[in-house]
Design a protein around this motif. Structure first.
Motif, PDB file in Angstrom:
ATOM      1  N   GLU A   1       9.934  -8.437 -22.013  1.00 47.57           N
ATOM      2  CA  GLU A   1      10.503  -9.259 -20.942  1.00 47.57           C
ATOM      3  C   GLU A   1      12.018  -9.168 -20.865  1.00 47.57           C
ATOM      4  OE1 GLU A   1      10.679 -13.414 -23.525  1.00 47.57           O
ATOM      5  OE2 GLU A   1       9.232 -13.211 -21.888  1.00 47.57           O
ATOM      6  N   LYS A   2      12.653  -8.725 -21.952  1.00 42.18           N
ATOM      7  CA  LYS A   2      14.100  -8.578 -21.962  1.00 42.18           C
ATOM      8  C   LYS A   2      14.550  -7.158 -21.595  1.00 42.18           C
ATOM      9  CE  LYS A   2      14.903 -12.184 -25.405  1.00 42.18           C
ATOM     10  NZ  LYS A   2      15.546 -12.520 -26.714  1.00 42.18           N
ATOM     11  N   LEU A   3      13.585  -6.276 -21.308  1.00 41.69           N
ATOM     12  CA  LEU A   3      13.931  -4.879 -21.030  1.00 41.69           C
ATOM     13  C   LEU A   3      13.818  -4.520 -19.554  1.00 41.69           C
ATOM     14  CD1 LEU A   3      12.208  -3.015 -24.012  1.00 41.69           C
ATOM     15  CD2 LEU A   3      14.568  -3.791 -23.820  1.00 41.69           C
ATOM     16  N   TRP A   4      13.213  -5.405 -18.744  1.00 36.38           N
ATOM     17  CA  TRP A   4      13.043  -5.065 -17.336  1.00 36.38           C
ATOM     18  C   TRP A   4      14.390  -4.869 -16.636  1.00 36.38           C
ATOM     19  CZ3 TRP A   4       8.584  -3.256 -16.310  1.00 36.38           C
ATOM     20  CH2 TRP A   4       7.427  -3.784 -16.889  1.00 36.38           C
ATOM     21  N   TRP A   5      15.301  -5.796 -16.847  1.00 35.31           N
ATOM     22  CA  TRP A   5      16.603  -5.676 -16.188  1.00 35.31           C
ATOM     23  C   TRP A   5      17.418  -4.500 -16.725  1.00 35.31           C
ATOM     24  CZ3 TRP A   5      17.951  -7.684 -11.764  1.00 35.31           C
ATOM     25  CH2 TRP A   5      19.303  -7.609 -11.369  1.00 35.31           C
TER      26      TRP A   5
ATOM     27  N   LEU B   1      19.209  -0.838 -26.990  1.00 35.51           N
ATOM     28  CA  LEU B   1      18.889   0.020 -28.130  1.00 35.51           C
ATOM     29  C   LEU B   1      19.967  -0.073 -29.195  1.00 35.51           C
ATOM     30  CD1 LEU B   1      17.133   2.186 -29.465  1.00 35.51           C
ATOM     31  CD2 LEU B   1      18.383   3.907 -28.141  1.00 35.51           C
ATOM     32  N   SER B   2      21.223  -0.068 -28.766  1.00 38.87           N
ATOM     33  CA  SER B   2      22.327  -0.184 -29.719  1.00 38.87           C
ATOM     34  C   SER B   2      22.264  -1.510 -30.469  1.00 38.87           C
ATOM     35  CB  SER B   2      23.658  -0.052 -28.971  1.00 38.87           C
ATOM     36  OG  SER B   2      24.751  -0.234 -29.841  1.00 38.87           O
ATOM     37  N   GLY B   3      22.021  -2.608 -29.742  1.00 34.89           N
ATOM     38  CA  GLY B   3      21.943  -3.905 -30.404  1.00 34.89           C
ATOM     39  C   GLY B   3      20.786  -3.985 -31.385  1.00 34.89           C
ATOM     40  N   SER B   4      19.649  -3.424 -31.031  1.00 31.15           N
ATOM     41  CA  SER B   4      18.485  -3.453 -31.926  1.00 31.15           C
ATOM     42  C   SER B   4      18.715  -2.588 -33.158  1.00 31.15           C
ATOM     43  CB  SER B   4      17.241  -2.980 -31.168  1.00 31.15           C
ATOM     44  OG  SER B   4      16.948  -3.840 -30.088  1.00 31.15           O
ATOM     45  N   LEU B   5      19.383  -1.451 -32.979  1.00 29.57           N
ATOM     46  CA  LEU B   5      19.693  -0.598 -34.135  1.00 29.57           C
ATOM     47  C   LEU B   5      20.682  -1.285 -35.073  1.00 29.57           C
ATOM     48  CD1 LEU B   5      19.993   2.899 -32.427  1.00 29.57           C
ATOM     49  CD2 LEU B   5      18.258   2.207 -34.084  1.00 29.57           C
TER      50      LEU B   5
ATOM     51  N   GLN C   1      11.642  -3.659 -32.190  1.00 27.75           N
ATOM     52  CA  GLN C   1      12.276  -3.603 -30.880  1.00 27.75           C
ATOM     53  C   GLN C   1      12.725  -2.186 -30.553  1.00 27.75           C
ATOM     54  OE1 GLN C   1      14.184  -8.108 -31.310  1.00 27.75           O
ATOM     55  NE2 GLN C   1      15.480  -6.379 -30.723  1.00 27.75           N
ATOM     56  N   VAL C   2      13.216  -1.475 -31.562  1.00 28.52           N
ATOM     57  CA  VAL C   2      13.658  -0.093 -31.347  1.00 28.52           C
ATOM     58  C   VAL C   2      12.487   0.774 -30.888  1.00 28.52           C
ATOM     59  CG1 VAL C   2      14.530   1.974 -32.495  1.00 28.52           C
ATOM     60  CG2 VAL C   2      15.576  -0.241 -32.970  1.00 28.52           C
ATOM     61  N   SER C   3      11.338   0.631 -31.533  1.00 26.98           N
ATOM     62  CA  SER C   3      10.179   1.442 -31.147  1.00 26.98           C
ATOM     63  C   SER C   3       9.735   1.133 -29.728  1.00 26.98           C
ATOM     64  CB  SER C   3       9.028   1.217 -32.130  1.00 26.98           C
ATOM     65  OG  SER C   3       8.613  -0.136 -32.106  1.00 26.98           O
ATOM     66  N   LEU C   4       9.790  -0.147 -29.329  1.00 24.68           N
ATOM     67  CA  LEU C   4       9.422  -0.501 -27.961  1.00 24.68           C
ATOM     68  C   LEU C   4      10.409   0.091 -26.962  1.00 24.68           C
ATOM     69  CD1 LEU C   4       7.666  -2.080 -25.972  1.00 24.68           C
ATOM     70  CD2 LEU C   4       9.174  -4.052 -26.351  1.00 24.68           C
ATOM     71  N   ILE C   5      11.694   0.011 -27.264  1.00 29.03           N
ATOM     72  CA  ILE C   5      12.711   0.566 -26.367  1.00 29.03           C
ATOM     73  C   ILE C   5      12.537   2.070 -26.214  1.00 29.03           C
ATOM     74  CG2 ILE C   5      15.193   0.966 -26.079  1.00 29.03           C
ATOM     75  CD1 ILE C   5      15.626  -1.734 -27.483  1.00 29.03           C
ATOM     76  N   LEU C   6      12.240   2.753 -27.310  1.00 28.52           N
ATOM     77  CA  LEU C   6      12.025   4.202 -27.243  1.00 28.52           C
ATOM     78  C   LEU C   6      10.809   4.537 -26.395  1.00 28.52           C
ATOM     79  CD1 LEU C   6      12.818   5.265 -30.926  1.00 28.52           C
ATOM     80  CD2 LEU C   6      14.271   5.490 -28.910  1.00 28.52           C
TER      81      LEU C   6
END
Length: 271
Positions: free
Chosen positions: A73-77, A233-237, A244-249
């Motif tokens: 839900e935080k990645l749509w925007w 991605l930077s913030g999760s790393l 979260q990183v795996s979801l972003i990837l």
């Protein structure tokens, strides 16, 4: 081809003795350079971490699975920002690339001694610097955010689009241009009716192809603060939030696959 006589019989050889020796010397020099480079790399490498890399990679994969689906839900925007960065950056680049391409092409430039070299310099300067470097420079000038990412993509894409477009302009059928010129048409009319129709398919293909590339490049601009999903991605790393990183990837991979599919469909329809 050299001929060598062995026991009274003529034997054809691919190279003379001197050519064969020169080839072997070249191979020896190449091997020596490789060994020297390997020694330099090995001296500056901590091999303990290299041998331990499989274990570390396995540990990260264990921590990253399963992905944190609730984080979606935080990645749509951010992914929408990424698409906008690529799209708007490509549009700006195309607007700038068209006049640069016409100024760089030998058959349309007003001056091959002054204006064409300037246009070629713009093309080379744009293509020689990576979009991440452009983003870093623009962030230092106008601050972080999506606007810096759009400009970075645009500046990086101008050279690519202009180069392919001016090559297409130079390869047009000159007989059509001569026929329109013979009617007494002005320079602008010749360009609009004799050149533009011939390069429109190439222009459309270049546009879609560059947009596809920019989707990929815009996903990482956030790593330097230029907005988009790369920022997440930077913030999760930085916080070692591996789920979260795996979801972003996965989201980035899906976005790239969709853009590739769209690009292939559009290019197929054009061609």
């Amino acid at each position: 081809m050299p001929v060598r006589e062995i026991a009274g019989a003529k034997v054809w050889r691919r190279r003379t003795t001197g050519e064969a020796m020169l080839r072997w010397v070249g191979w020896l020099i190449g091997v020596a350079i490789f060994v020297w480079c390997w020694q330099q790399i090995s001296a500056s490498t901590t091999w303990f971490f290299v041998w331990d890399a499989p274990r570390i990679a396995g540990d990260i994969i264990d921590r990253a699975t399963p992905p944190r689906w609730s984080y979606m839900e935080k990645l749509w925007w951010p992914i929408w920002d990424t698409i906008n960065i690529a799209t708007l950056g490509t549009l700006i680049a195309l607007v700038l690339a068209v006049p640069v391409a016409f100024l760089a092409a030998r058959n349309t430039t007003p001056s091959t001694w002054i204006i064409r070299p300037v246009a070629l310099f713009i093309i080379v300067a744009s293509r020689s610097i990576n979009s991440l470097i452009w983003a870093l420079l623009l962030i230092a000038i106008i601050g972080p955010g999506v606007f810096a990412g759009i400009l970075a993509i645009a500046i990086r894409s101008v050279g690519f689009c202009a180069k392919l477009l001016y090559e297409a302009i130079e390869e047009i059928d000159e007989t059509q241009v001569e026929a329109i010129t013979a009617t007494g048409a002005s320079r602008w009319q010749v360009m609009v009716y004799g050149i533009v129709p011939q390069i429109m398919p190439a222009f459309a293909g270049i546009s879609v192809f560059r947009w596809d590339i920019n989707i990929r490049e815009s996903t990482v601009l956030g790593l330097v603060g230029a907005g988009g999903i790369g920022l997440q991605l930077s913030g999760s790393l930085n916080t070692l939030a591996w789920p979260q990183v795996s979801l972003i990837l996965l989201v980035i991979l899906l976005a790239v696959v969709i853009s590739e599919w769209v690009s292939a469909k559009v290019r197929g329809a054009i061609i």
